[in-house]
Design an enzyme around this catalytic site. Structure first.
Site, PDB file in Angstrom:
ATOM      1  N   GLY A   1       0.842  -1.205   0.000  1.00  0.00           N
ATOM      2  CA  GLY A   1       0.000   0.000   0.000  1.00  0.00           C
ATOM      3  C   GLY A   1       0.874   1.252   0.000  1.00  0.00           C
TER       4      GLY A   1
ATOM      5  N   ARG B   1       1.088  -5.126  -5.205  1.00  0.00           N
ATOM      6  CA  ARG B   1       1.283  -6.286  -4.327  1.00  0.00           C
ATOM      7  C   ARG B   1       1.454  -7.473  -5.259  1.00  0.00           C
ATOM      8  NH1 ARG B   1      -2.899  -3.587  -0.840  1.00  0.00           N
ATOM      9  NH2 ARG B   1      -1.765  -2.912   1.012  1.00  0.00           N
TER      10      ARG B   1
ATOM     11  N   ASP C   1       5.214  -4.929   6.064  1.00  0.00           N
ATOM     12  CA  ASP C   1       5.771  -6.240   6.423  1.00  0.00           C
ATOM     13  C   ASP C   1       5.723  -7.253   5.277  1.00  0.00           C
ATOM     14  OD1 ASP C   1       3.053  -6.408   6.674  1.00  0.00           O
ATOM     15  OD2 ASP C   1       3.071  -7.535   8.546  1.00  0.00           O
TER      16      ASP C   1
ATOM     17  N   THR D   1       4.442   2.486   5.639  1.00  0.00           N
ATOM     18  CA  THR D   1       3.050   2.018   5.759  1.00  0.00           C
ATOM     19  C   THR D   1       2.303   2.934   6.713  1.00  0.00           C
ATOM     20  OG1 THR D   1       1.609   0.298   6.658  1.00  0.00           O
ATOM     21  CG2 THR D   1       3.864   0.296   7.466  1.00  0.00           C
TER      22      THR D   1
ATOM     23  N   ASP E   1       0.067   1.991   8.566  1.00  0.00           N
ATOM     24  CA  ASP E   1      -0.436   1.188   9.687  1.00  0.00           C
ATOM     25  C   ASP E   1       0.438   1.242  10.951  1.00  0.00           C
ATOM     26  OD1 ASP E   1      -2.353   0.417   7.852  1.00  0.00           O
ATOM     27  OD2 ASP E   1      -1.402  -1.493   7.387  1.00  0.00           O
TER      28      ASP E   1
ATOM     29  N   ASP F   1       2.707  -0.764  11.925  1.00  0.00           N
ATOM     30  CA  ASP F   1       2.642  -2.081  12.565  1.00  0.00           C
ATOM     31  C   ASP F   1       3.972  -2.821  12.460  1.00  0.00           C
ATOM     32  OD1 ASP F   1       2.537  -2.357   9.845  1.00  0.00           O
ATOM     33  OD2 ASP F   1       0.925  -3.830   9.825  1.00  0.00           O
TER      34      ASP F   1
ATOM     35  N   ARG G   1      -5.462  -2.169   8.837  1.00  0.00           N
ATOM     36  CA  ARG G   1      -5.462  -3.629   8.646  1.00  0.00           C
ATOM     37  C   ARG G   1      -5.649  -4.321   9.988  1.00  0.00           C
ATOM     38  NH1 ARG G   1      -3.895  -6.236   4.042  1.00  0.00           N
ATOM     39  NH2 ARG G   1      -2.655  -4.499   3.319  1.00  0.00           N
TER      40      ARG G   1
HETATM   41  O1  F6P Z   1      -1.531  -1.439   4.719  1.00  0.00           O
HETATM   42  C1  F6P Z   1      -2.082  -0.215   4.370  1.00  0.00           C
HETATM   43  C2  F6P Z   1      -3.571  -0.336   4.178  1.00  0.00           C
HETATM   44  O2  F6P Z   1      -4.083   0.928   3.816  1.00  0.00           O
HETATM   45  C3  F6P Z   1      -4.337  -0.902   5.362  1.00  0.00           C
HETATM   46  O3  F6P Z   1      -4.568   0.053   6.366  1.00  0.00           O
HETATM   47  C4  F6P Z   1      -5.594  -1.386   4.687  1.00  0.00           C
HETATM   48  O4  F6P Z   1      -6.203  -2.433   5.406  1.00  0.00           O
HETATM   49  C5  F6P Z   1      -5.077  -1.891   3.360  1.00  0.00           C
HETATM   50  O5  F6P Z   1      -3.851  -1.228   3.119  1.00  0.00           O
HETATM   51  C6  F6P Z   1      -6.007  -1.663   2.200  1.00  0.00           C
HETATM   52  O6  F6P Z   1      -5.445  -2.231   1.082  1.00  0.00           O
HETATM   53  P1  F6P Z   1      -5.995  -1.991  -0.383  1.00  0.00           P
HETATM   54  O7  F6P Z   1      -5.657  -0.596  -0.775  1.00  0.00           O
HETATM   55  O8  F6P Z   1      -5.295  -3.001  -1.216  1.00  0.00           O
HETATM   56  O9  F6P Z   1      -7.470  -2.174  -0.305  1.00  0.00           O
END
Ligand code: F6P
Length: 328
Positions: free
Chosen positions: A16, A77, A108, A131, A133, A135, A177
């Site tokens: 992300g 990804r 991660d 990120t 997050d 995390d 997440r």
């Molecule tokens: O890891 C970053 C993040 O924005 C999380 O907070 C969220 O759950 C996820 O990515 C959303 O991913 P995507 O943009 O692929 O829906």
């Protein structure tokens, strides 16, 4: 550690996107060039590595990006990178450009990829935690978190205005997440009555009791910030449960969603990303391998990627005592 000298390095952003990734890329490119290295951008994360989407960078390639959200390198990804064949293709492409050091800005999942890759092949990898997050262990903050929290705060402050005008209970779901840091920080910073996060078990009936008690004293405006990964399954589920228990309450839900990922990075994120990007290049030049560059107590801190990917930061229970007291 490796004693092979790096001469050409690659940089990519993966997973992300996070505000500040561009500032990190700028720092990597300019620090590398300053030290006489050639720097290559690997576009679209590991997928671009597999597809040989690799471009030579000049100092001017990263002009005018420090203030921009998203990532000029694009991101993805890549499922293919998690296969041995995908990683082999990626390695051959890096080799064809003579790249002998790699800097990965991501979360991660991206570090897992970097770890596997540098264990299999002779290209040292350095990770930068990018990120929203927050995390990842080994750094007090991750690139993008501060901007995401400030975006959430801005939105929740606006919600507070209308919640107050209507005497409503608002449930606001934020991203993260399976981590609750965005919820925790934005909840405290906006004076939310309750914050629900996966790292802390919530007694939902205690939340209901507290809302009922507040209703008795005519405090009808309340904010509940819920992490998308909380134990109840996010804001919708929490809203459903509270509506069942308090059928007469005026309850609305807002899911903030991807606005938390965009926008111009805050000062804190620009500085964090610049320092990390600068030190990532020095790490490669010093012969470090498989480490994540972090900042702990304002000092540079290096964590083996194997630990950065697994460990989570701890949340002290006294945050929740504080939230209760401050919202009383
Ligand atoms: O890891 C970053 C993040 O924005 C999380 O907070 C969220 O759950 C996820 O990515 C959303 O991913 P995507 O943009 O692929 O829906």
């Amino acid at each position: 550690m490796t004693d092979k000298k790096v001469t050409r390095i690659g940089v990519l952003t993966s997973g992300g996107d996070a505000p500040g990734m561009n500032a990190a890329v700028r720092a990597v490119v300019r620090t590398g060039i300053y030290h006489g290295l050639e720097v290559y951008a690997v576009m679209r994360g590991y997928q671009g590595m597999i597809e040989n989407d690799i471009v030579k960078m000049e100092s001017r390639s990263v002009a005018n990006i420090i203030q921009r959200g998203g990532t000029i390198l694009k991101t993805a990804r890549s499922k293919e990178f998690f296969t041995p064949e995908g990683r082999k293709k990626a390695y051959e492409n890096l080799k064809s450009h003579g790249i002998n050091g790699l800097i990965v800005v991501g979360g991660d999942g991206s570090f897992n990829g970097a770890l596997k890759f540098s264990e299999e092949f002779d290209i040292p990898c350095i990770g930068l935690p990018g990120t929203i997050d927050k995390d990842i262990a080994g750094s007090d903050f991750t690139i993008g978190f501060d901007t995401a929290v400030n975006t959430a705060i801005d939105a929740i402050d606006k919600i507070r205005d209308t919640a107050d005008a209507h005497d409503r209970l608002f449930i606001i779901e934020v991203m993260g997440r399976d981590a609750g840091y965005i919820a925790l920080h934005s909840g405290v910073a906006t004076g939310a009555e309750h914050v629900l996060i996966p790292e802390h078990k919530t007694d939902i009936d205690e939340v209901i009791n507290s809302l009922q008690e507040k209703e008795k004293r005519k405090k009808l405006m309340n904010l509940i910030v819920v992490a998308e990964g909380d134990e109840f399954g996010g804001g919708e589920q929490v809203t459903k449960y509270i509506k069942e228990k308090l059928p007469n309450a005026d309850i609305k839900i807002t899911v903030l969603g991807h606005i938390q990922r965009g926008g111009s990075p805050t000062c804190a994120d620009r500085i964090l990303a610049s320092r990390m990007g600068y030190h990532a290049v020095l790490c490669l030049m010093e012969g470090r391998n498989n480490v994540m560059v972090g900042i702990v107590n304002d000092q540079m801190h290096y964590t083996p990627l194997s630990k950065a990917v697994k460990a989570k930061q701890q949340i002290d229970e006294d945050w929740f005592d504080m939230i209760k007291i401050l919202a009383s």
